[in-house]
Design a protein around this motif. Structure first.
Motif, short mmCIF file in Angstrom:
data_model
loop_
_atom_site.label_atom_id
_atom_site.label_comp_id
_atom_site.label_asym_id
_atom_site.label_seq_id
_atom_site.Cartn_x
_atom_site.Cartn_y
_atom_site.Cartn_z
N GLY A 46 0.82 -1.20 0.00
CA GLY A 46 0.00 0.00 0.00
C GLY A 46 0.86 1.24 0.00
O GLY A 46 2.09 1.18 -0.13
N MET A 47 0.18 2.38 0.16
CA MET A 47 0.85 3.68 0.15
C MET A 47 0.19 4.57 1.19
O MET A 47 -1.00 4.45 1.46
CB MET A 47 0.77 4.29 -1.25
CG MET A 47 1.38 3.38 -2.32
SD MET A 47 1.22 4.00 -4.01
CE MET A 47 2.67 5.04 -4.08
N VAL A 48 1.00 5.47 1.75
CA VAL A 48 0.53 6.39 2.78
C VAL A 48 1.09 7.78 2.48
O VAL A 48 2.28 7.94 2.20
CB VAL A 48 0.97 5.93 4.19
CG1 VAL A 48 0.70 7.00 5.24
CG2 VAL A 48 0.27 4.63 4.57
N VAL A 77 4.85 10.65 -0.15
CA VAL A 77 4.10 9.39 -0.13
C VAL A 77 5.11 8.28 0.08
O VAL A 77 6.16 8.25 -0.57
CB VAL A 77 3.31 9.18 -1.44
CG1 VAL A 77 2.66 7.80 -1.47
CG2 VAL A 77 2.25 10.26 -1.60
N VAL A 78 4.79 7.38 1.01
CA VAL A 78 5.62 6.21 1.24
C VAL A 78 4.87 4.98 0.77
O VAL A 78 3.64 4.98 0.69
CB VAL A 78 6.04 6.09 2.73
CG1 VAL A 78 6.86 7.31 3.16
CG2 VAL A 78 4.85 5.90 3.65
N ALA A 79 5.62 3.93 0.47
CA ALA A 79 5.00 2.70 -0.03
C ALA A 79 5.74 1.50 0.53
O ALA A 79 6.92 1.58 0.84
CB ALA A 79 5.05 2.67 -1.56
N GLY A 80 5.00 0.39 0.63
CA GLY A 80 5.64 -0.83 1.08
C GLY A 80 4.68 -1.80 1.72
O GLY A 80 3.50 -1.85 1.39
N ASP A 81 5.23 -2.56 2.67
CA ASP A 81 4.49 -3.63 3.33
C ASP A 81 3.40 -3.07 4.26
O ASP A 81 3.61 -2.05 4.92
CB ASP A 81 5.44 -4.48 4.15
CG ASP A 81 6.54 -5.10 3.29
OD1 ASP A 81 6.28 -5.35 2.10
OD2 ASP A 81 7.64 -5.32 3.82
N PRO A 82 2.24 -3.74 4.35
CA PRO A 82 1.14 -3.26 5.18
C PRO A 82 1.52 -3.03 6.65
O PRO A 82 1.13 -2.02 7.23
CB PRO A 82 0.08 -4.35 5.05
CG PRO A 82 0.35 -4.97 3.72
CD PRO A 82 1.84 -4.94 3.57
N LEU A 89 1.39 5.10 9.95
CA LEU A 89 0.10 5.73 10.27
C LEU A 89 -0.05 5.98 11.77
O LEU A 89 -0.59 7.02 12.18
CB LEU A 89 -1.06 4.87 9.76
CG LEU A 89 -1.27 4.88 8.25
CD1 LEU A 89 -2.18 3.74 7.83
CD2 LEU A 89 -1.83 6.22 7.80
N ALA A 90 0.42 5.06 12.57
CA ALA A 90 0.30 5.20 14.03
C ALA A 90 1.27 6.22 14.60
O ALA A 90 1.01 6.81 15.66
CB ALA A 90 0.53 3.84 14.70
N SER A 91 2.37 6.46 13.91
CA SER A 91 3.41 7.32 14.49
C SER A 91 3.45 8.74 13.92
O SER A 91 4.11 9.60 14.48
CB SER A 91 4.78 6.67 14.32
OG SER A 91 5.11 6.55 12.96
N VAL A 92 2.75 8.99 12.83
CA VAL A 92 2.79 10.31 12.21
C VAL A 92 1.40 10.92 12.21
O VAL A 92 0.49 10.41 11.52
CB VAL A 92 3.34 10.25 10.77
CG1 VAL A 92 3.34 11.64 10.14
CG2 VAL A 92 4.74 9.65 10.74
N ALA A 95 -0.92 11.59 8.95
CA ALA A 95 -0.61 10.66 7.85
C ALA A 95 -1.90 9.98 7.43
O ALA A 95 -2.74 9.66 8.28
CB ALA A 95 0.42 9.63 8.29
N ARG A 96 -2.08 9.77 6.14
CA ARG A 96 -3.33 9.21 5.63
C ARG A 96 -3.03 8.12 4.59
O ARG A 96 -2.17 8.30 3.73
CB ARG A 96 -4.19 10.28 4.95
CG ARG A 96 -4.62 11.40 5.88
CD ARG A 96 -5.67 10.89 6.87
NE ARG A 96 -6.04 11.91 7.82
CZ ARG A 96 -5.67 11.95 9.08
NH1 ARG A 96 -4.89 11.02 9.57
NH2 ARG A 96 -6.06 12.90 9.89
N PRO A 97 -3.79 7.03 4.64
CA PRO A 97 -3.59 6.00 3.62
C PRO A 97 -4.04 6.49 2.24
O PRO A 97 -5.00 7.26 2.13
CB PRO A 97 -4.47 4.84 4.09
CG PRO A 97 -5.38 5.39 5.12
CD PRO A 97 -4.81 6.68 5.63
N VAL A 98 -3.33 6.08 1.23
CA VAL A 98 -3.73 6.31 -0.16
C VAL A 98 -4.60 5.10 -0.53
O VAL A 98 -4.22 3.97 -0.22
CB VAL A 98 -2.50 6.42 -1.08
CG1 VAL A 98 -2.90 6.55 -2.54
CG2 VAL A 98 -1.61 7.60 -0.65
N PRO A 99 -5.74 5.30 -1.16
CA PRO A 99 -6.65 4.17 -1.40
C PRO A 99 -6.20 3.22 -2.52
O PRO A 99 -6.83 3.13 -3.57
CB PRO A 99 -7.98 4.86 -1.72
CG PRO A 99 -7.58 6.17 -2.29
CD PRO A 99 -6.32 6.57 -1.59
N VAL A 100 -5.06 2.55 -2.29
CA VAL A 100 -4.57 1.50 -3.19
C VAL A 100 -4.08 0.34 -2.34
O VAL A 100 -3.72 0.54 -1.17
CB VAL A 100 -3.43 2.00 -4.11
CG1 VAL A 100 -3.90 3.09 -5.05
CG2 VAL A 100 -2.22 2.47 -3.31
#
Length: 159
Positions: A46-48, A77-82, A89-92, A95-100
Motif C-alpha cells: 500500500g501507500m501512505v 508518499v511512502v510505499a511498502g508492506d502493510p 500511520l500510528a506514528s505520524v 498521515a493518511r492512507p492512499v486508497p490503493v
C-alpha cells in the motif's frame, strides 16, 4: 502548444505523448499493460501520504517501507508492506492512507520487472518535438530513450 512538459508518475506517460516522444498508441500501451502488470501486486502492499519533509520521513520509516514520491517540501508518499505502513500511520499525525492495495515506486515493483520489460518491448520512442523533462532521470530528455526499461524505472523509482 506547450513550451515544455513534465509529468508525475503515470502522468509522465501523458507528458511523453504530448511531447511527441510516444505515439498515442504507445502511450496507451504503456498505461494499459503496465497497469495490468501491477495487478499481480495487489493485496500485498500500500501507500501512505505523510505531511512531512522527505529527509524527516526517511528517518521514521520501518523496514519494508520507502519513500515513493516527494510531492512537495512537506508532502511525501511512502510505499511498502502493510505492517510497516500501519507503523507509519500510528506514528505520524495527519498521515493518511492512499486508497490503493499495492506499493508503486517501491521494491515490490521489482517482482514484475520482467513482465513489464516484455509487454512494453514494442514501445517505439522517438525524439520529442516539445521539450520533455524526465522525472525518472531528473533532467531534460530528448525522448528517444523512453523505452520499456524507462517505463519500468518510472514505476519502480521514487518520483
Amino acid at each position: 502548444r506547450p513550451d515544455a512538459v513534465v509529468g508525475h508518475s503515470q502522468g509522465e506517460i501523458a507528458a511523453a505523448v504530448v511531447a511527441g516522444a510516444l505515439s498515442l498508441e504507445d502511450g496507451a500501451r504503456v498505461v494499459a499493460l503496465r497497469s495490468r502488470a501491477i495487478t499481480a501486486l495487489t493485496g500485498r502492499g500500500g501507500m501512505v501520504s505523510v505531511p512531512l519533509p522527505a529527509d524527516e520521513v526517511r528517518t521514521l520509516l520501518p523496514e519494508g517501507v520507502s519513500v515513493a514520491a516527494v510531492n512537495g517540501p512537506s508532502s511525501v508518499v511512502v510505499a511498502g508492506d502493510p505492517a510497516g505502513l500501519e507503523t507509519v500511520l500510528a506514528s505520524v499525525e495527519r498521515a493518511r492512507p492512499v486508497p490503493v492495495d499495492y506499493a508503486s515506486h517501491s521494491t515490490h515493483v521489482e517482482e514484475i520487472r520482467e513482465e513489464i520489460l516484455d509487454v512494453l518491448a514494442p514501445v517505439s520512442p522517438r525524439t520529442a518535438s516539445v521539450p520533455f523533462f524526465s522525472t525518472v532521470d531528473a533532467q531534460w530528455a530528448d525522448g528517444a530513450g523512453l523505452d520499456a526499461g524507462y517505463w519500468y524505472r518510472n514505476l519502480r523509482r521514487t518520483v
